[in-house]
Design a protein around this motif. Structure first.
Motif, PDB file in Angstrom:
ATOM      1  N   GLY A 136      -8.366   6.081  -6.342  1.00  0.00           N
ATOM      2  CA  GLY A 136      -7.276   5.221  -5.929  1.00  0.00           C
ATOM      3  C   GLY A 136      -5.913   5.628  -6.452  1.00  0.00           C
ATOM      4  N   GLU A 137      -5.834   5.993  -7.719  1.00  0.00           N
ATOM      5  CA  GLU A 137      -4.527   6.322  -8.290  1.00  0.00           C
ATOM      6  C   GLU A 137      -3.993   7.622  -7.696  1.00  0.00           C
ATOM      7  OE1 GLU A 137      -1.151   5.474  -9.902  1.00  0.00           O
ATOM      8  OE2 GLU A 137      -2.879   4.114 -10.019  1.00  0.00           O
ATOM      9  N   PHE A 138      -4.868   8.570  -7.447  1.00  0.00           N
ATOM     10  CA  PHE A 138      -4.429   9.806  -6.785  1.00  0.00           C
ATOM     11  C   PHE A 138      -3.862   9.497  -5.405  1.00  0.00           C
ATOM     12  CE2 PHE A 138      -5.220  13.242  -3.798  1.00  0.00           C
ATOM     13  CZ  PHE A 138      -4.579  14.304  -4.410  1.00  0.00           C
ATOM     14  N   TYR A 139      -4.606   8.705  -4.632  1.00  0.00           N
ATOM     15  CA  TYR A 139      -4.123   8.325  -3.312  1.00  0.00           C
ATOM     16  C   TYR A 139      -2.778   7.619  -3.414  1.00  0.00           C
ATOM     17  CZ  TYR A 139      -8.869   9.016  -1.395  1.00  0.00           C
ATOM     18  OH  TYR A 139     -10.063   9.526  -0.988  1.00  0.00           O
ATOM     19  N   ARG A 140      -2.671   6.719  -4.347  1.00  0.00           N
ATOM     20  CA  ARG A 140      -1.445   5.937  -4.481  1.00  0.00           C
ATOM     21  C   ARG A 140      -0.250   6.842  -4.816  1.00  0.00           C
ATOM     22  NH1 ARG A 140       1.576   2.990  -8.186  1.00  0.00           N
ATOM     23  NH2 ARG A 140       2.472   1.101  -7.279  1.00  0.00           N
ATOM     24  N   GLU A 141      -0.441   7.775  -5.713  1.00  0.00           N
ATOM     25  CA  GLU A 141       0.655   8.672  -6.083  1.00  0.00           C
ATOM     26  C   GLU A 141       1.089   9.523  -4.901  1.00  0.00           C
ATOM     27  OE1 GLU A 141      -0.791  10.825  -9.408  1.00  0.00           O
ATOM     28  OE2 GLU A 141      -0.656   9.114 -10.796  1.00  0.00           O
ATOM     29  N   ARG A 142       0.141  10.014  -4.115  1.00  0.00           N
ATOM     30  CA  ARG A 142       0.500  10.829  -2.950  1.00  0.00           C
ATOM     31  C   ARG A 142       1.244   9.993  -1.904  1.00  0.00           C
ATOM     32  NH1 ARG A 142      -1.121  13.278  -6.369  1.00  0.00           N
ATOM     33  NH2 ARG A 142       1.131  13.291  -6.636  1.00  0.00           N
ATOM     34  N   LEU A 143       0.841   8.755  -1.732  1.00  0.00           N
ATOM     35  CA  LEU A 143       1.538   7.900  -0.777  1.00  0.00           C
ATOM     36  C   LEU A 143       2.923   7.514  -1.276  1.00  0.00           C
ATOM     37  CD1 LEU A 143      -1.318   5.562   0.497  1.00  0.00           C
ATOM     38  CD2 LEU A 143      -0.126   7.341   1.771  1.00  0.00           C
ATOM     39  N   ILE A 144       3.060   7.347  -2.590  1.00  0.00           N
ATOM     40  CA  ILE A 144       4.393   7.080  -3.150  1.00  0.00           C
ATOM     41  C   ILE A 144       5.313   8.254  -2.867  1.00  0.00           C
ATOM     42  CG2 ILE A 144       5.671   6.888  -5.329  1.00  0.00           C
ATOM     43  CD1 ILE A 144       3.354   5.115  -6.343  1.00  0.00           C
ATOM     44  N   ASP A 145       4.801   9.475  -3.004  1.00  0.00           N
ATOM     45  CA  ASP A 145       5.603  10.660  -2.697  1.00  0.00           C
ATOM     46  C   ASP A 145       6.119  10.620  -1.261  1.00  0.00           C
ATOM     47  OD1 ASP A 145       5.215  11.700  -5.224  1.00  0.00           O
ATOM     48  OD2 ASP A 145       3.533  12.983  -4.627  1.00  0.00           O
ATOM     49  N   LEU A 146       5.302  10.108  -0.360  1.00  0.00           N
ATOM     50  CA  LEU A 146       5.667  10.104   1.048  1.00  0.00           C
ATOM     51  C   LEU A 146       6.470   8.873   1.451  1.00  0.00           C
ATOM     52  CD1 LEU A 146       5.301  11.595   3.777  1.00  0.00           C
ATOM     53  CD2 LEU A 146       3.318  10.126   4.155  1.00  0.00           C
ATOM     54  N   LEU A 147       6.077   7.695   0.962  1.00  0.00           N
ATOM     55  CA  LEU A 147       6.642   6.446   1.447  1.00  0.00           C
ATOM     56  C   LEU A 147       7.625   5.788   0.489  1.00  0.00           C
ATOM     57  CD1 LEU A 147       3.347   4.799   2.799  1.00  0.00           C
ATOM     58  CD2 LEU A 147       4.958   6.244   4.037  1.00  0.00           C
ATOM     59  N   GLY A 148       7.532   6.106  -0.799  1.00  0.00           N
ATOM     60  CA  GLY A 148       8.315   5.396  -1.804  1.00  0.00           C
ATOM     61  C   GLY A 148       7.480   4.304  -2.451  1.00  0.00           C
ATOM     62  N   GLU A 149       7.710   4.080  -3.730  1.00  0.00           N
ATOM     63  CA  GLU A 149       6.838   3.182  -4.496  1.00  0.00           C
ATOM     64  C   GLU A 149       6.821   1.758  -3.954  1.00  0.00           C
ATOM     65  OE1 GLU A 149       5.571   2.331  -9.109  1.00  0.00           O
ATOM     66  OE2 GLU A 149       7.387   3.456  -8.663  1.00  0.00           O
ATOM     67  N   THR A 150       7.953   1.252  -3.487  1.00  0.00           N
ATOM     68  CA  THR A 150       7.996  -0.133  -3.024  1.00  0.00           C
ATOM     69  C   THR A 150       7.202  -0.352  -1.742  1.00  0.00           C
ATOM     70  OG1 THR A 150      10.046   0.269  -1.796  1.00  0.00           O
ATOM     71  CG2 THR A 150      10.256  -0.516  -4.067  1.00  0.00           C
ATOM     72  N   GLU A 151       6.840   0.732  -1.058  1.00  0.00           N
ATOM     73  CA  GLU A 151       6.127   0.607   0.210  1.00  0.00           C
ATOM     74  C   GLU A 151       4.611   0.674   0.066  1.00  0.00           C
ATOM     75  OE1 GLU A 151       7.637   0.375   3.481  1.00  0.00           O
ATOM     76  OE2 GLU A 151       9.223  -0.255   2.123  1.00  0.00           O
ATOM     77  N   VAL A 152       4.120   1.098  -1.074  1.00  0.00           N
ATOM     78  CA  VAL A 152       2.709   1.469  -1.162  1.00  0.00           C
ATOM     79  C   VAL A 152       1.814   0.305  -1.557  1.00  0.00           C
ATOM     80  CG1 VAL A 152       1.039   2.955  -2.328  1.00  0.00           C
ATOM     81  CG2 VAL A 152       3.224   3.880  -1.558  1.00  0.00           C
ATOM     82  N   GLY A 153       2.168  -0.460  -2.555  1.00  0.00           N
ATOM     83  CA  GLY A 153       1.293  -1.531  -2.999  1.00  0.00           C
ATOM     84  C   GLY A 153       0.327  -1.072  -4.059  1.00  0.00           C
ATOM     85  N   ARG A 154      -0.213  -2.031  -4.776  1.00  0.00           N
ATOM     86  CA  ARG A 154      -1.143  -1.727  -5.861  1.00  0.00           C
ATOM     87  C   ARG A 154      -2.559  -1.548  -5.320  1.00  0.00           C
ATOM     88  NH1 ARG A 154      -4.287  -6.044  -7.610  1.00  0.00           N
ATOM     89  NH2 ARG A 154      -3.836  -8.036  -6.569  1.00  0.00           N
TER      90      ARG A 154
END
Length: 311
Positions: A136-154
């Motif tokens: 999960g954390e790997f996925y989240r970090e990669r999505l933050i790179d693409l979308l920005g942290e405020t867009e990803v969710g916990r």
């Protein structure tokens, strides 16, 4: 991070490209459709990711019962989940009591935090928690790179884990029945059936139009195909593709692809062809039948080769 860099990061980590979002219409340009009485779904498109679509790849929606609402997949990001919640509120003020996460891929789980205020029961396979804790954390970090942290969710973990005996949830005059599957698309695939309509929600155990993505077990997936057939559904909601399809022909297309992947990979192994060559020679007849074939099929061959070479 550019999209191509994100794709390479997933590949280097040995993860399936299905974990990447597909480019689609931004939320304001799409809508949910009532595909059966009280069942609303949005189709996820078969394209690649940009920040503009908020990771809106999967077919997502909701089921309205007499007493409560059940969310069918949460969306691929916090923004996607908030959009889905707004669609629910346009149609009902009944409480959102359940959020279903059918497996751990980001396009299915990262919208769950959008429902925090509803304090829902989060439904998942009994192996979903472990999968999210591992990836999960790997996925989240990669999505933050693409979308920005405020867009990803916990990362939201399940509060109700469906075991091998299955489970049912009553929404009020409407019972939804859950099945925890063996390793197939992933190792934590969950399907559900709305007993009021007989509609099967196959999630990513059924791809229609978009090439299937193997991240669990090829032989296991073929086994679970038969298990799904035994449920005797006539209509189904796939994880990707049209929001409702005739079950038998759609599943036959998927099974044909998986069987070709199995048989041609076995032949490549028997003939001593290296995995790099197998990527180019396995199931060539399937290329024109699926969207995004060249983006995902090579990864499927690698997964199949690693599984089958030890038979």
């Amino acid at each position: 991070m550019a999209l191509v860099s994100m794709r390479r990061s997933f590949l280097r980590a040995g993860l399936c490209l299905c974990c990447l979002p597909a480019l689609g219409l931004v939320s304001e340009e799409v809508d949910v459709q009532e595909i059966a009485p009280g069942i609303f779904m949005r189709r996820g498109p078969d394209l690649e990711a940009t920040a503009a679509n908020h990771n809106g790849i999967a077919n997502i929606g909701f089921v309205i019962g007499r007493d409560a609402v059940l969310v069918v997949e949460s969306g691929g990001s916090l923004a996607d989940g908030r959009w889905l919640r707004s669609q629910i509120r346009k149609r009902t003020d009944k409480p959102i009591k359940h959020v279903v996460i059918t497996h751990m891929h980001p396009d299915h789980c990262f919208g769950a935090a959008a429902f925090d205020a509803d304090r829902p029961n989060v439904v998942g396979h009994h192996r979903l928690r472990a999968a999210l804790e591992a990836r999960g954390e790997f996925y989240r970090e990669r999505l933050i790179d693409l979308l920005g942290e405020t867009e990803v969710g916990r990362i939201v973990l399940p509060t109700q884990e469906i075991g091998n005996d299955g489970a049912e949830i009553d929404l009020g005059d409407r019972v939804v029945r859950f099945t925890a599957h063996g390793a197939a698309h992933t190792d934590c695939d969950l399907s559900m059936m709305d007993t009021a309509t007989g509609l099967l929600f196959a999630a990513d155990l059924l791809f229609v139009g978009r090439v299937p993505s193997l991240d669990g077990s090829l032989l296991g997936w073929l086994k679970e195909v038969q298990r799904l057939r035994a449920m005797s559904a006539t209509k189904a909601v796939p994880g990707h593709g049209p929001t409702i399809v005739e079950f038998a022909p759609a599943m036959s297309d998927l099974e044909r692809y998986l069987a070709s992947l199995r048989d041609d990979t076995r032949q490549a192994i028997a003939e001593g062809r290296p995995i790099e060559e197998a990527i180019q020679t396995v199931a060539p007849s399937e290329r024109g039948r699926w969207n995004l074939f060249d983006d995902y099929h090579g990864r499927n061959v690698i997964q199949a080769y690693k599984e089958l070479e030890w038979e």
